[in-house]
Motif scaffolding. Structure first.
Motif, short mmCIF file in Angstrom:
data_model
loop_
_atom_site.label_atom_id
_atom_site.label_comp_id
_atom_site.label_asym_id
_atom_site.label_seq_id
_atom_site.Cartn_x
_atom_site.Cartn_y
_atom_site.Cartn_z
N GLN A 1 47.89 65.25 88.99
CA GLN A 1 49.29 64.97 88.64
C GLN A 1 50.26 65.82 89.46
O GLN A 1 51.35 65.34 89.81
CB GLN A 1 49.51 65.16 87.14
CG GLN A 1 48.79 64.10 86.31
CD GLN A 1 49.31 63.98 84.89
OE1 GLN A 1 50.47 64.28 84.60
NE2 GLN A 1 48.46 63.53 83.98
N LYS B 1 53.02 64.33 92.45
CA LYS B 1 54.42 64.72 92.56
C LYS B 1 54.76 65.27 93.94
O LYS B 1 55.89 65.72 94.17
CB LYS B 1 54.76 65.77 91.49
CG LYS B 1 54.69 65.25 90.06
CD LYS B 1 54.96 66.37 89.07
CE LYS B 1 54.93 65.88 87.64
NZ LYS B 1 56.06 64.96 87.35
N LYS C 1 50.40 65.44 81.27
CA LYS C 1 51.76 64.94 81.46
C LYS C 1 52.73 65.68 80.52
O LYS C 1 53.83 66.08 80.92
CB LYS C 1 51.82 63.44 81.19
CG LYS C 1 53.18 62.79 81.43
CD LYS C 1 53.05 61.27 81.31
CE LYS C 1 54.37 60.57 81.65
NZ LYS C 1 55.39 60.75 80.61
N ALA C 2 52.31 65.87 79.28
CA ALA C 2 53.15 66.59 78.31
C ALA C 2 53.38 68.03 78.76
O ALA C 2 54.48 68.58 78.62
CB ALA C 2 52.51 66.55 76.93
N GLU D 1 55.86 68.03 81.79
CA GLU D 1 57.22 67.74 81.35
C GLU D 1 57.78 68.90 80.55
O GLU D 1 58.97 69.25 80.67
CB GLU D 1 57.22 66.45 80.50
CG GLU D 1 56.94 65.19 81.32
CD GLU D 1 56.85 63.94 80.45
OE1 GLU D 1 56.79 64.09 79.20
OE2 GLU D 1 56.82 62.84 81.02
N GLY D 2 56.95 69.53 79.73
CA GLY D 2 57.41 70.65 78.92
C GLY D 2 57.80 71.86 79.74
O GLY D 2 58.84 72.47 79.50
N ALA E 1 58.73 71.83 82.84
CA ALA E 1 59.93 71.49 83.62
C ALA E 1 61.19 71.65 82.77
O ALA E 1 62.24 72.08 83.27
CB ALA E 1 59.81 70.05 84.14
N ARG E 2 61.09 71.34 81.47
CA ARG E 2 62.24 71.46 80.56
C ARG E 2 62.45 72.89 80.10
O ARG E 2 63.49 73.20 79.49
CB ARG E 2 62.05 70.56 79.34
CG ARG E 2 62.20 69.07 79.60
CD ARG E 2 62.32 68.31 78.29
NE ARG E 2 61.14 68.47 77.47
CZ ARG E 2 60.13 67.60 77.42
NH1 ARG E 2 60.15 66.52 78.19
NH2 ARG E 2 59.09 67.81 76.64
#
Length: 269
Positions: free
Chosen positions: A23, A27, A220-221, A224-225, A227-228
């Motif tokens: 993953q 990117k 994926k979670a 995304e986590g 990154a936030r």
């Protein structure tokens, strides 16, 4: 490819680690893959380079050995690369109880799952701060929220420690104003080789399918986590529900449930 960011992933030869590599590569990141099984790493590296057209570097290393973290970082330095993202994923379960395992087994377990992730984080943070960018994902576990159980004695305590460590590093970076995020990813049951390696596959297969997740949505979670800027990520609605229950149940009730259910997924002989 030389201008791409680089993600260092431990325990990258299979399961969640290999999925992190795929993953990140999807990117457009280059990846540095480390684990003990070089043949598996080299195969994954070839797959990634062919499919995603990024660079994949492999480093065979047993994290239980003294100096393993320094060896990995030295090889990256020799290759002229710095780490923009660190995924501390290497891990395993140690079947049996504290009574019937050796201290060396326990010490190696602590080193691989706790000491080395902290060491790598500590040694990479100064460079991340200097460049004002860093992403760190510590693969913890839903077990870090649960009461301790008989068998696999240090697993829950190590994972709980990784959660608290990740929260603290994230808070320190945020307070200092750096663009550095540190996240503890806390999956529950995930379809990987993990349970085959520690000899609990037959036991965990008795668990209902709705309790399980594939590696891809777990990773994926996590991506995304981080990154936030979430210090803790629990992937999946079922796992979120379990994590919430562990917080609101009275501690004696939680321990009683773990005592009754733990033997379904903890090998104590």
């Amino acid at each position: 490819m030389a201008g791409n960011r680089l993600a260092l992933i431990t325990g990258a030869s299979a399961g969640i680690g290999a999925e992190f590599a795929r993953q990140y590569a999807a990117k457009g990141w280059d990846v540095a893959l480390t684990a003990r099984r070089l043949d598996r790493l080299d195969g994954l590296a070839r797959e990634i380079e062919e499919k995603y057209k990024v660079s994949a570097m492999t480093i065979s290393q047993d994290l239980a050995r003294d100096g393993a973290a320094d060896t990995i970082l030295h090889e990256l330095k020799e290759a002229g690369r710095h780490v923009d993202a660190l995924v501390n994923n290497a891990g395993y379960g140690l079947p049996g109880t504290f009574f019937n395992t050796s201290w060396k087994e326990q010490a190696d377990f602590i080193r691989v799952l706790y000491t080395v992730p902290i060491e790598l984080t500590h040694k990479l943070l100064p460079g991340m701060a200097e460049r004002d960018f860093g992403r760190i994902i510590n693969v913890a576990s839903l077990a870090g929220y649960a009461p301790g159980s008989s068998g696999h004695t240090l697993y829950a305590s190590v994972k709980a420690g990784l959660i608290k460590f990740s929260e603290s590093v994230h808070a320190e970076a945020e307070t200092a104003g750096h663009d550095i995020h540190c996240t503890a990813l806390c999956p529950g049951f995930t379809w990987t080789e993990f349970h085959d390696v520690n000899g609990t596959r037959e036991m965990t297969n008795e668990s209902p399918e709705w309790m399980w997740m594939e590696a891809a949505p777990v990773v994926k979670a996590g991506l995304e986590g981080v990154a936030r800027g979430q210090p803790v990520v629990v992937p999946g609605m079922v796992n979120k529900g379990v994590a919430t229950l562990t917080r609101i149940l009275p501690e004696p009730v939680g321990r009683a449930i773990m005592k009754k259910q733990g033997k379904r997924f903890r090998k104590v002989d």
